[in-house]
Scaffold this motif. Structure first.
Motif, PDB file in Angstrom:
ATOM      1  N   SER A   1      -2.927   0.755  -3.827  1.00  0.00           N
ATOM      2  CA  SER A   1      -2.244  -0.499  -3.503  1.00  0.00           C
ATOM      3  C   SER A   1      -2.047  -1.359  -4.738  1.00  0.00           C
ATOM      4  O   SER A   1      -2.714  -1.179  -5.758  1.00  0.00           O
TER       5      SER A   1
ATOM      6  N   LEU B   1      -5.430   5.883  -0.266  1.00  0.00           N
ATOM      7  CA  LEU B   1      -4.455   4.815  -0.411  1.00  0.00           C
ATOM      8  C   LEU B   1      -4.518   4.222  -1.819  1.00  0.00           C
ATOM      9  O   LEU B   1      -5.607   4.046  -2.370  1.00  0.00           O
TER      10      LEU B   1
ATOM     11  N   GLY C   1       0.824  -1.200   0.000  1.00  0.00           N
ATOM     12  CA  GLY C   1       0.000   0.000   0.000  1.00  0.00           C
ATOM     13  C   GLY C   1       0.857   1.248   0.000  1.00  0.00           C
ATOM     14  O   GLY C   1       1.939   1.264   0.587  1.00  0.00           O
TER      15      GLY C   1
ATOM     16  N   SER D   1      -7.470   1.447  -5.345  1.00  0.00           N
ATOM     17  CA  SER D   1      -7.433   2.661  -4.536  1.00  0.00           C
ATOM     18  C   SER D   1      -8.657   2.703  -3.627  1.00  0.00           C
ATOM     19  O   SER D   1      -9.681   2.085  -3.894  1.00  0.00           O
TER      20      SER D   1
ATOM     21  N   ILE E   1       0.424   5.391   0.712  1.00  0.00           N
ATOM     22  CA  ILE E   1      -0.451   6.462   1.194  1.00  0.00           C
ATOM     23  C   ILE E   1      -0.294   7.664   0.276  1.00  0.00           C
ATOM     24  O   ILE E   1       0.799   8.211   0.126  1.00  0.00           O
TER      25      ILE E   1
END
Length: 127
Positions: free
Chosen positions: A89, A87, A70, A99, A72
């Protein structure tokens, strides 16, 4: 003299450190006893979780998706209690990157409630 209560962003960041270590259970003390995690979407994991069930689901997620990562994108606070985390990922159940938005309500140094909201593919995949 009472100990100062951690700021909401600090509490959420501490929990994310446990997630980054793939050990969500070690962050249990950051959640209130009756916390609830609301995972929205149209995927098989979408529902409300008591906090211990949510931490179990996260542990299972990391086991099922060993390449999950992930990133940020942003942190936002609203008022005195709410922290939002955007987020992105990879390596999860989505065929490409995923997301979502994670929202935490933190009161007196403990997360009381949270929401995981997919922001892609009409909620077909967890992120």
């Amino acid at each position: 003299m009472t100990e100062p209560v951690a700021a909401p962003t600090d509490v959420v960041r501490q929990f994310f450190a446990h997630l980054a270590a793939r050990d969500p259970r070690s962050g249990r003390g950051l959640w209130s006893e009756h916390a609830v995690w609301h995972l929205s979407g149209r995927h098989s994991r979408a529902r409300d979780y008591a906090i211990d069930d949510y931490l179990t689901m996260l542990t299972e997620w990391f086991a099922a998706h060993p390449t999950y990562a992930g990133h940020i994108d942003s942190w936002t606070t609203s008022g005195e209690e709410v922290v939002s985390v955007a987020l992105t990922s990879t390596g999860g159940e989505a065929p490409t990157s995923a997301s979502g938005l994670m929202i935490y309500r933190v009161v007196d140094g403990l997360m009381r409630e949270g929401w995981g909201i997919p922001t892609f593919a009409d909620g077909q995949f967890a992120f």
